[in-house]
Design an enzyme around this catalytic site. Structure first.
Site, PDB file in Angstrom:
ATOM      1  N   ASP A   1       5.184  -2.052  -1.543  1.00  0.00           N
ATOM      2  CA  ASP A   1       4.953  -1.368  -0.261  1.00  0.00           C
ATOM      3  C   ASP A   1       6.004  -0.292   0.002  1.00  0.00           C
ATOM      4  O   ASP A   1       7.156  -0.415  -0.420  1.00  0.00           O
ATOM      5  CB  ASP A   1       4.968  -2.415   0.872  1.00  0.00           C
ATOM      6  CG  ASP A   1       4.334  -1.891   2.145  1.00  0.00           C
ATOM      7  OD1 ASP A   1       3.597  -0.888   2.074  1.00  0.00           O
ATOM      8  OD2 ASP A   1       4.582  -2.474   3.209  1.00  0.00           O
ATOM      9  N   ASN A  52      -7.128  -1.745   2.577  1.00  0.00           N
ATOM     10  CA  ASN A  52      -6.722  -0.362   2.299  1.00  0.00           C
ATOM     11  C   ASN A  52      -7.913   0.606   2.230  1.00  0.00           C
ATOM     12  O   ASN A  52      -7.726   1.825   2.325  1.00  0.00           O
ATOM     13  CB  ASN A  52      -5.911  -0.272   0.996  1.00  0.00           C
ATOM     14  CG  ASN A  52      -4.508  -0.852   1.105  1.00  0.00           C
ATOM     15  OD1 ASN A  52      -3.951  -1.364   0.137  1.00  0.00           O
ATOM     16  ND2 ASN A  52      -3.912  -0.764   2.293  1.00  0.00           N
TER      17      ASN A  52
END
Ligand code: IPE
Ligand code: IPE
Ligand code: MG
Length: 247
Positions: free
Chosen positions: A21, A69
Site C-alpha cells: 500500500d 479497487n
C-alpha cells in the site's frame, strides 16, 4: 551485524503475505500522478520476491488489486491493468532465474483478456519452479473467496457427496483459493494504514502483523529482513500462556 545475518534460518515464516500500500501517496508527494507510484512499485515487488526466495521463504502472497479497487477512477484501473500485462511479460525471466513459481488468486476472469493471457502464460512457464511460490492476489477479496467456498461446499452437500457434519476447519480451508499454501505466519502492510482491507481473512487468524510506515515503492529487502526479525522476536502463544511455550 547486518539484519539479514541476524535472521534465524530455522525460524523463518514459511508463508509471508504483503498488503502493498501507498503507491498513490508516494507519487503525490513527488507532485506526480498516482500511476507514477504504481510504476515505481515494480522494484519493490522484485525486492520482496527475490528477498524472500534468497532466504528460503516458501510462499509469498502479494495483494496487488482488491475487489474494491474496481471502484477507483477508470483511468487508474486501466493503467494498473496495462502495467500488470507489461510487468508479467517482463518479469518471467526474473521468476525463472530465481526458481519462482507464479500463481494467482482472485476473480481472474474479471481481468482484461490480455492480462489473463499473460498471467496464464507466466504460470505455465514457471509451473515447475520449486524454490518459492509467488501468488498475486488480483481482483481478490477474502469475503468473495469465502463466499465461493460456501457455495462450493453447499453444492457438494446438495449433491449428497458430503454431509454437513463433515464440515470442519480443514475442509473450509480446502475450499479457499489459497488451499495449496500453509496459512501466512507473517502479514506485512506498508504505508502506515492499520487495517486488513479484506485480505485473507480466514488464513491470517494467527498471523503476526507487521505494519510499517514506509510507502510501498520505497520497500526494499532490508525492510523485509526487518519484518522477519521482528517476527522472530515475538512469542507466538496460540492461546496458551508464556510458560507453556518456553518448555
Ligand atoms: C496500493 O497503493 C496499490 C493498489 C491498491 C493497487 P495505493 O494505490 O492504494 O496507494 P495509496 O494508498 O492511495 O497511497
Ligand atoms: C488494499 O489497499 C489493496 C491492495 C493493496 C491491493 P487499498 O489502498 O485499496 O486499501 P484501503 O482502501 O485503503 O483500505
Ligand atoms: Mg491504498
Amino acid at each position: 551485524m547486518r539484519r539479514k545475518e541476524q535472521i534465524d534460518p530455522h525460524k523463518l515464516p514459511k508463508h509471508i503475505a504483503i498488503i502493498m500500500d501507498g503507491n498513490g501517496r508516494w507519487a503525490k508527494s513527488r507532485g506526480s500522478e498516482r500511476v507514477f507510484g504504481h510504476r515505481n512499485a515494480i522494484t519493490a515487488v522484485r525486492e520482496a520476491a527475490e528477498g524472500c526466495a534468497e532466504i528460503g521463504v516458501e510462499y509469498l502472497t502479494l495483494f496487488a488489486f482488491s475487489t474494491e479497487n474496481w471502484r477507483r477512477p477508470p483511468t487508474e484501473v486501466r493503467a494498473l491493468m496495462t502495467l500488470l500485462v507489461e510487468t508479467i511479460g517482463k518479469e518471467v525471466k526474473t521468476l525463472m532465474d530465481n526458481g519462482i513459481r507464479l500463481r494467482a488468486i482472485g476473480n481472474i476472469e474479471q481481468l482484461p483478456a490480455r492480462a489473463q493471457k499473460r498471467l496464464a502464460e507466466a504460470m505455465e512457464t514457471t509451473k515447475d519452479n520449486k524454490r518459492m511460490t509467488l501468488t498475486l492476489a488480483l481482483s481478490y477479496g477474502a469475503r468473495a473467496d469465502m463466499t465461493q467456498a460456501i457455495r462450493d461446499i453447499s453444492k457438494r452437500i446438495a449433491s449428497g457427496e458430503i454431509s454437513p457434519d463433515q464440515i470442519d476447519e480443514e475442509l473450509v480451508s480446502q475450499y479457499l483459493s489459497t488451499s495449496y499454501a500453509p496459512d501466512p505466519e507473517l502479514l506485512i502492510r506498508t504505508s502506515g494504514e492499520h487495517r486488513i482491507s479484506n485480505f485473507l481473512l480466514w488464513e491470517i487468524a494467527y498471523a503476526e502483523i507487521f505494519f510499517m510506515p514506509k510507502l510501498w515503492p520505497d520497500f526494499r529487502r532490508e525492510d523485509l529482513h526487518e519484518a522477519i526479525l521482528n517476527f522472530q522476536n515475538r512469542e507466538r502463544r496460540f492461546g496458551k500462556i508464556s510458560e507453556q511455550i518456553q518448555q
